[in-house]
Design an enzyme around this catalytic site. Structure first.
Site, mmCIF file in Angstrom:
data_model
loop_
_atom_site.group_PDB
_atom_site.id
_atom_site.type_symbol
_atom_site.label_atom_id
_atom_site.label_comp_id
_atom_site.label_asym_id
_atom_site.label_seq_id
_atom_site.Cartn_x
_atom_site.Cartn_y
_atom_site.Cartn_z
ATOM 1 N N HIS A 247 0.962 -0.877 0.039
ATOM 2 C CA HIS A 247 0.390 -0.097 -0.173
ATOM 3 C C HIS A 247 0.961 1.129 0.120
ATOM 4 C CE1 HIS A 247 -3.241 -2.295 0.251
ATOM 5 N NE2 HIS A 247 -3.710 -2.335 1.841
ATOM 6 N N GLU B 150 -5.430 -10.740 8.278
ATOM 7 C CA GLU B 150 -5.975 -10.197 8.529
ATOM 8 C C GLU B 150 -7.720 -10.377 8.172
ATOM 9 O OE1 GLU B 150 -3.969 -6.815 6.439
ATOM 10 O OE2 GLU B 150 -3.049 -9.362 4.546
ATOM 11 N N ASP C 106 -7.782 -5.116 7.801
ATOM 12 C CA ASP C 106 -8.396 -5.774 6.453
ATOM 13 C C ASP C 106 -9.323 -6.567 8.040
ATOM 14 O OD1 ASP C 106 -7.738 -4.790 4.441
ATOM 15 O OD2 ASP C 106 -5.666 -5.532 4.576
HETATM 16 C C1 3PY Z 1 -3.724 -3.699 8.026
HETATM 17 O O1 3PY Z 1 -4.398 -3.566 9.441
HETATM 18 O O2 3PY Z 1 -4.793 -4.180 7.378
HETATM 19 C C2 3PY Z 1 -3.075 -3.683 7.232
HETATM 20 O O3 3PY Z 1 -2.775 -4.171 6.303
HETATM 21 C C3 3PY Z 1 -1.408 -3.113 7.542
HETATM 22 O O4 3PY Z 1 -0.547 -2.221 6.989
HETATM 23 MG MG MG Z 2 -3.891 -4.989 5.470
#
Ligand code: 3PY
Ligand code: MG
Length: 245
Positions: free
Chosen positions: A42, A141, A167
């Site tokens: 990102h 995540e 996420d």
């Molecule tokens: C998230 O919080 O999903 C991440 O990937 C942190 O960068």
């Molecule tokens: Mg993430």
């Protein structure tokens, strides 16, 4: 992060770099954080900035990880060829995904990484040296990753699991604050930390601010991205400006 980071040790505090500016990594690398991560998923790091950023970080003595764009053998190999100490691999939902990441990061016989030492500077590690020093942290995540946390953490070759809380919260239909505030012994964040410790790997997480970093540490996380390059700059600029009033 090492596979043997004890639960009662100090967390390894990291800085997460998103701005894609290699020059900014020099002061960050000298600021005595335990590790840096260059975010190629990102963040603004393209291939060239990643390579230069790793050179700058390594020259300043930092331990530099790369969050790769996806769980892809070419991207993982290229980040390691460029000098990353290890890769943080996003959206790992199954033990098969984790095994793919490991295969991509290690040379035979442990994996299927391809050899081509043209991107790094200075003496390049041999395949054996690289296999002995490379780290793989897989990101949990999603709801699927959470459900499979124990088997993901037990995947041979990984050094840690790393929570992407934003996420994860999106996938579970909740918020990061609510994830952190969940006091149940079986909360999502406790389950992931426990799965890591039981598998003998390090539980890590992206926090992004010191307050959230301490909250993760209290839950047992030991490899924590405590701030970002842009937050460091903003806080430094605001603090210095305030001294002029
Ligand atoms: C998230 O919080 O999903 C991440 O990937 C942190 O960068
Ligand atoms: Mg993430």
């Amino acid at each position: 992060m090492t596979a043997t980071t004890p639960a009662d040790s100090e967390p390894a505090w990291g800085v997460w770099a998103t701005l894609g500016e290699p020059g900014l990594l020099d002061p960050l690398a000298r600021a005595s954080f335990d590790w840096l991560c260059l975010d190629a998923q990102h963040g603004r790091f393209d291939d060239r900035a990643l390579r230069e950023g790793l050179d700058v970080s390594t020259a300043a003595g930092a331990t530099a990880w790369v969050r790769v764009r996806s769980n892809d053998a070419g991207l993982i190999g290229r980040a390691l060829d460029s000098g990353a100490r290890g890769v943080i691999v996003p959206l790992v939902d199954t033990p098969a995904d984790a095994a793919d990441a490991v295969r991509s990061a290690f040379y035979p016989p442990r994996g299927s990484r391809s050899f081509g030492p043209y991107l790094g500077t200075g003496a390049q590690p041999t395949p054996t040296e690289a296999n002995d020093s490379t780290g793989v942290a897989v990101m949990i995540e999603t709801a699927a990753g959470l459900a499979a946390a124990s088997t993901i953490a037990a995947t041979p070759g990984i050094e840690g699991v790393f929570v992407g809380p934003v996420d994860l919260a999106l996938s579970l239909g909740t918020t990061v604050d609510d994830l952190l505030a969940d006091e149940s012994p079986d909360s999502a964040l406790r389950r992931i930390a426990r799965a890591a410790v039981e598998a003998g790997v390090t539980p890590g997480a992206f926090a992004g601010s010191p307050g959230t970093a301490h909250a993760f540490a209290a839950l047992g996380y030991r490899f924590i991205a405590a701030t970002t390059d842009s937050a460091v700059l903003a806080a430094g600029a605001a603090g210095l400006r305030a001294q002029l009033t």
